[in-house]
Design a protein around this motif. Structure first.
Motif, PDB file in Angstrom:
ATOM      1  N   GLU A 280       0.892  -5.809  20.253  1.00 29.85           N
ATOM      2  CA  GLU A 280       1.419  -4.611  19.613  1.00 29.85           C
ATOM      3  C   GLU A 280       2.948  -4.619  19.581  1.00 29.85           C
ATOM      4  O   GLU A 280       3.563  -4.324  18.562  1.00 29.85           O
ATOM      5  CB  GLU A 280       0.942  -3.395  20.387  1.00 29.85           C
ATOM      6  CG  GLU A 280       0.657  -2.191  19.519  1.00 29.85           C
ATOM      7  CD  GLU A 280      -0.194  -1.196  20.282  1.00 29.85           C
ATOM      8  OE1 GLU A 280       0.397  -0.233  20.794  1.00 29.85           O
ATOM      9  OE2 GLU A 280      -1.426  -1.416  20.394  1.00 29.85           O
ATOM     10  N   LEU A 281       3.531  -4.992  20.699  1.00 32.88           N
ATOM     11  CA  LEU A 281       4.995  -5.039  20.784  1.00 32.88           C
ATOM     12  C   LEU A 281       5.558  -6.053  19.784  1.00 32.88           C
ATOM     13  O   LEU A 281       6.538  -5.777  19.079  1.00 32.88           O
ATOM     14  CB  LEU A 281       5.427  -5.406  22.213  1.00 32.88           C
ATOM     15  CG  LEU A 281       6.925  -5.617  22.434  1.00 32.88           C
ATOM     16  CD1 LEU A 281       7.713  -4.330  22.187  1.00 32.88           C
ATOM     17  CD2 LEU A 281       7.194  -6.132  23.856  1.00 32.88           C
ATOM     18  N   ALA A 282       4.928  -7.225  19.715  1.00 29.67           N
ATOM     19  CA  ALA A 282       5.416  -8.263  18.797  1.00 29.67           C
ATOM     20  C   ALA A 282       5.284  -7.791  17.357  1.00 29.67           C
ATOM     21  O   ALA A 282       6.217  -7.930  16.552  1.00 29.67           O
ATOM     22  CB  ALA A 282       4.650  -9.566  19.017  1.00 29.67           C
ATOM     23  N   ALA A 283       4.143  -7.211  17.021  1.00 31.02           N
ATOM     24  CA  ALA A 283       3.927  -6.747  15.646  1.00 31.02           C
ATOM     25  C   ALA A 283       4.938  -5.659  15.285  1.00 31.02           C
ATOM     26  O   ALA A 283       5.516  -5.665  14.192  1.00 31.02           O
ATOM     27  CB  ALA A 283       2.499  -6.232  15.489  1.00 31.02           C
ATOM     28  N   GLU A 284       5.174  -4.750  16.221  1.00 33.59           N
ATOM     29  CA  GLU A 284       6.105  -3.656  15.995  1.00 33.59           C
ATOM     30  C   GLU A 284       7.542  -4.173  15.782  1.00 33.59           C
ATOM     31  O   GLU A 284       8.264  -3.699  14.922  1.00 33.59           O
ATOM     32  CB  GLU A 284       6.125  -2.812  17.267  1.00 33.59           C
ATOM     33  CG  GLU A 284       6.126  -1.333  17.108  1.00 33.59           C
ATOM     34  CD  GLU A 284       5.898  -0.711  18.478  1.00 33.59           C
ATOM     35  OE1 GLU A 284       6.832  -0.772  19.313  1.00 33.59           O
ATOM     36  OE2 GLU A 284       4.773  -0.219  18.723  1.00 33.59           O
ATOM     37  N   THR A 285       7.926  -5.151  16.605  1.00 35.40           N
ATOM     38  CA  THR A 285       9.284  -5.686  16.508  1.00 35.40           C
ATOM     39  C   THR A 285       9.483  -6.447  15.206  1.00 35.40           C
ATOM     40  O   THR A 285      10.547  -6.378  14.589  1.00 35.40           O
ATOM     41  CB  THR A 285       9.567  -6.640  17.685  1.00 35.40           C
ATOM     42  OG1 THR A 285       9.096  -6.033  18.881  1.00 35.40           O
ATOM     43  CG2 THR A 285      11.048  -6.949  17.819  1.00 35.40           C
ATOM     44  N   LEU A 286       8.461  -7.205  14.816  1.00 30.94           N
ATOM     45  CA  LEU A 286       8.631  -8.061  13.640  1.00 30.94           C
ATOM     46  C   LEU A 286       8.398  -7.339  12.318  1.00 30.94           C
ATOM     47  O   LEU A 286       8.870  -7.796  11.276  1.00 30.94           O
ATOM     48  CB  LEU A 286       7.700  -9.277  13.743  1.00 30.94           C
ATOM     49  CG  LEU A 286       7.981 -10.209  14.932  1.00 30.94           C
ATOM     50  CD1 LEU A 286       7.138 -11.465  14.832  1.00 30.94           C
ATOM     51  CD2 LEU A 286       9.457 -10.594  15.000  1.00 30.94           C
ATOM     52  N   ALA A 287       7.677  -6.214  12.344  1.00 30.92           N
ATOM     53  CA  ALA A 287       7.317  -5.545  11.081  1.00 30.92           C
ATOM     54  C   ALA A 287       8.527  -5.267  10.170  1.00 30.92           C
ATOM     55  O   ALA A 287       8.483  -5.615   8.988  1.00 30.92           O
ATOM     56  CB  ALA A 287       6.535  -4.267  11.358  1.00 30.92           C
ATOM     57  N   PRO A 288       9.606  -4.686  10.690  1.00 31.65           N
ATOM     58  CA  PRO A 288      10.737  -4.422   9.785  1.00 31.65           C
ATOM     59  C   PRO A 288      11.366  -5.707   9.250  1.00 31.65           C
ATOM     60  O   PRO A 288      11.817  -5.754   8.097  1.00 31.65           O
ATOM     61  CB  PRO A 288      11.738  -3.647  10.652  1.00 31.65           C
ATOM     62  CG  PRO A 288      11.254  -3.708  12.053  1.00 31.65           C
ATOM     63  CD  PRO A 288       9.822  -4.130  12.034  1.00 31.65           C
TER      64      PRO A 288
END
Ligand code: TYM
Length: 334
Positions: A280-288
Motif C-alpha cells: 500500500e505504501l509503495a503504491a501510494e508513493t508511486l501513484a502521483p
C-alpha cells in the motif's frame, strides 16, 4: 555551487532501486548543486539492443525523470549522444586508462558471463565512457547507488593519471567524489535478497517498476520471497535474513523512516501483515509519479525540446574543457 553529474541507462523501465538509490537524491540536490543529469544512450548500446526502441526508451526515461521531480529549469537534463564530447573524450581517456584496471571491473565480468566472444568491446570499455561523462564536465560529485562504486574509483584513477601525465601535476580534472547516500543505496530483488534489483533481471516479479499500477505493485510485494518468521523488533534481528531486511529497508526508504522505526511498528508481526502495508505504501508513493509520467510521455515534442535545450547547455560546459584537454595531450589546434 558544487557541480554534480550522474547518469542512467535507457534500458527497460525505471525501477524502485533506481528511484530510491539515485533519483530521490538527484531531486534533492537541484537547488544546492549545479546538476547535470544524463540519459546515457551510448552506454545502452554496449549490450544487444533494438534500434527501433532506443529513441522511444530515451524519451520514456526522460519522462520518468521529469515525473520523479527533475526540473529542467533547475538541472541540465539531456541525452549523452547529443553532446559530442562524450565520444571524443572517451578516446583520449582510453589511452590513459590501463588494461589491468579494466580487467578488475566486476560489472563487466558479471555482464559478459562466460561469453567472451559475444561481449562487445564497448561493454569492456564502458567505465571509460563513464569517466568521460564525469570528467568532461569537471564534475566534483557523483550521486549513485552502491553498484557504481567501482566505476567511480576507476574514474578517479583515470583523473589522477591524466593529471600526472598531461596536467602538469595540477588538478586538470578534479577528482570526483562518489555520493553513495540516501534512503536505500542497494535495493535488492524481490525474488532473491542477495541479488540487486535490476533492469536486466529476466523476471518482472523481481522488481517494482515506476510504471506499475497499484494492483501490480501489491501482487509483486505479496509474492516477494521471504522466510516464515515474524519480523524482529530491532534491526540486529535482520542479520542473516536478506529478504526480510530488504523489504524493511524499502518500507523505511519510502516512509522516510529508519529500519529501527519500522521494526518498532511491525516487530512481532508476520509478513501477512507487513506485506500488504508495504504494498500500500509503495503504491501510494508511486501513484502521483506514475500519473505524471503518463501525461509527460504523450508529449514527444515537449520531451525532445527539453532534451535539446539540455544538450545545448551541457555542450556549452563540455566544449571548452574538451578543447583544453586536446591541447593538453598535444593535438594541433588551429
Ligand atoms: P544504471 O542505469 O544501472 O542505474 C542508474 C542509477 O540507479 C542506481 N541503482 C540502484 N541503486 C540502489 N539499488 C539498486 N538495486 C539499484 N540499481 C541501480 C545506480 O547505482 C545508478 O546510480 N553506469 C551507470 C550510468 C552512468 C553513470 C555515469 C552514473 C553512466 N555514466 C556517470 C554516474 C556517472 C548505470 O548503468 O546506471
Amino acid at each position: 555551487k558544487t557541480r554534480v553529474f550522474s547518469g542512467i541507462q535507457p534500458t527497460g523501465n525505471l525501477h524502485l532501486g533506481n528511484y530510491l538509490g539515485a533519483i530521490v537524491n538527484w531531486v534533492a540536490m537541484q537547488d544546492t548543486h549545479e546538476c547535470l543529469f544524463c540519459v546515457v544512450d551510448m552506454h545502452a548500446i554496449t549490450m544487444r539492443h533494438d534500434p527501433k526502441q532506443l529513441a522511444a526508451q530515451t524519451r520514456e526515461l526522460t519522462a520518468a525523470l521529469l515525473a520523479s521531480g527533475i526540473d529542467p529549469q533547475r538541472a541540465i537534463l539531456f541525452h549523452q549522444s547529443a553532446v559530442p564530447m562524450h565520444a571524443q573524450l572517451t578516446w583520449i581517456l582510453s589511452c590513459v586508462a590501463r588494461v589491468g584496471w579494466l580487467d578488475r571491473m566486476t560489472q563487466y565480468k558479471d555482464k559478459k558471463g562466460k561469453d567472451r566472444e559475444g561481449a562487445s568491446v564497448g561493454l569492456y570499455t564502458y567505465p571509460i565512457l563513464m569517466a568521460a561523462d564525469i570528467l568532461g564536465y569537471r564534475a566534483q560529485a557523483v550521486p549513485v547507488g552502491e553498484d557504481q562504486k567501482q566505476h567511480l574509483e576507476l574514474a578517479r584513477d583515470i583523473a589522477i593519471r591524466f593529471n600526472q601525465d598531461f596536467g602538469g601535476g595540477e588538478d586538470f580534472f578534479p577528482l570526483p567524489e562518489p555520493l553513495i547516500q540516501g534512503p536505500a543505496t542497494r535495493v535488492m530483488s524481490l525474488r532473491d535478497g542477495t541479488a540487486k534489483m535490476s533492469k536486466s533481471d529476466p523476471s518482472d516479479m523481481s522488481r517494482i517498476a515506476m510504471t506499475d499500477d497499484a494492483d501490480a505493485i501489491m501482487r509483486k510485494v505479496k509474492k516477494a520471497k521471504t522466510d516464515a518468521d515474524a519480523l524482529p523488533s530491532e534491526p540486529a534481528g535482520l542479520a542473516g535474513r536478506p529478504e526480510a531486511k530488504n523489504l524493511v529497508n524499502i518500507y523505511a526508504a519510502l516512509a522516510g523512516k529508519t529500519d529501527a522505526d519500522v521494526l518498532k511498528e511491525f516487530g512481532g508481526q508476520g509478513f501477512g501483515v507487513f506485506k500488504p502495508a508495504l504494498g500500500e505504501l509503495a503504491a501510494e508513493t508511486l501513484a502521483p509519479v506514475t500519473a505524471r509520467f503518463r501525461e509527460l510521455k504523450a508529449d514527444k515534442g515537449a520531451l525532445d525540446r527539453i532534451l535539446r535545450e539540455g544538450a545545448a547547455r551541457a555542450d556549452a560546459i563540455a566544449a571548452p574543457i574538451l578543447e583544453e584537454t586536446k591541447r593538453a595531450v598535444g593535438f594541433l589546434r588551429g
